[in-house]
Design a protein around this motif. Structure first.
Motif, PDB file in Angstrom:
ATOM      1  N   CYS A 134      -2.249  -4.943   2.666  1.00  0.00           N
ATOM      2  CA  CYS A 134      -2.765  -5.739   1.562  1.00  0.00           C
ATOM      3  C   CYS A 134      -1.331  -6.444   0.939  1.00  0.00           C
ATOM      4  O   CYS A 134      -1.652  -7.260  -0.081  1.00  0.00           O
ATOM      5  N   CYS A 139      -1.346   0.664  -3.044  1.00  0.00           N
ATOM      6  CA  CYS A 139      -1.874   1.022  -1.759  1.00  0.00           C
ATOM      7  C   CYS A 139      -0.985   1.810  -0.834  1.00  0.00           C
ATOM      8  O   CYS A 139      -1.515   2.800  -0.346  1.00  0.00           O
ATOM      9  N   CYS A 168      -6.224  -4.649   5.409  1.00  0.00           N
ATOM     10  CA  CYS A 168      -5.333  -3.466   5.223  1.00  0.00           C
ATOM     11  C   CYS A 168      -5.890  -2.113   5.923  1.00  0.00           C
ATOM     12  O   CYS A 168      -7.227  -1.807   5.618  1.00  0.00           O
ATOM     13  N   CYS A 171      -7.268  -0.006   2.457  1.00  0.00           N
ATOM     14  CA  CYS A 171      -8.248  -0.733   1.176  1.00  0.00           C
ATOM     15  C   CYS A 171      -9.101  -1.665   2.037  1.00  0.00           C
ATOM     16  O   CYS A 171     -10.192  -1.839   1.343  1.00  0.00           O
TER      17      CYS A 171
HETATM   18 ZN   LIG Z   1      -4.399  -1.970   0.602  1.00  0.00          ZN
END
Ligand SMILES: [Zn+2]
Length: 185
Positions: A134, A139, A168, A171
């Protein structure tokens, strides 16, 4: 034998002058050392090609070329040396590159993978996992905390997967790029 070795060296040096930068030759003339011990030492050092030369070879005007990468042996005439050796070195380079690429792909995962499966994989045998990211550093940090895996590289176009990941890995938000994840050792 040493005389013949010098002639071989000379022939290779002549050949090398015509097409510089492709051959380096060293004669291991150490006395009182068994051939096997010499072979072993040069293999450890990573020398890709050796020529074995003994009295029996000389009787037939031949030497034995031995590849380090696959241990293949082949007799060569001492008169025709040069091109032979350079060709063989080129082939060794090509074969090793193909094998390295195959090995890399065997340890790469390019299909969509759930985060649970990714964690299990990193806990187990590990791999290079091509997956979406992402773009959020937090993350990535979370993935590192969960699995010890980090982004090894954002691959250039020629190394990217045929199908671009859209989400991603962790996430599920929209991916800004494909990333290669793996544990560093
Ligand atoms: Zn992510």
């Amino acid at each position: 034998v040493l005389e013949a070795a010098d002639r071989v060296t000379q022939r290779l040096a002549d050949w090398e002058r015509r097409d510089p930068g492709r051959l380096r030759v060293h004669v291991d003339a150490r006395d009182g050392m068994k051939p096997g011990a010499k072979y072993y030492e040069w293999e450890l050092r990573g020398v890709p090609l050796r020529m074995e030369l003994g009295p029996r070879d000389l009787a037939s005007n031949q030497g034995m070329l031995v590849r380090r990468d696959n241990r293949e042996k082949r007799p060569v005439s001492l008169d025709a040396l040069g091109e032979d050796v350079a060709d063989l070195l080129m082939r060794i380079q090509e074969d090793m590159l193909i094998a390295a690429r195959e090995r890399r792909e065997q340890h790469s995962v390019r299909h969509a993978i759930s985060y649970d499966d990714f964690r299990a994989l990193m806990d187990g045998e590990g791999a290079f996992v091509y997956a979406g990211w992402c773009g959020d550093g937090a993350c990535e940090a979370q993935i590192k905390e969960d699995t010890k895996a980090t982004i090894r590289v954002l691959p250039d176009e020629e190394f990217r997967s045929a199908e671009t990941p859209t989400k991603c890995l962790r996430c599920g938000r929209a991916a800004v790029s494909e990333a290669v994840w793996a544990k560093a050792y």
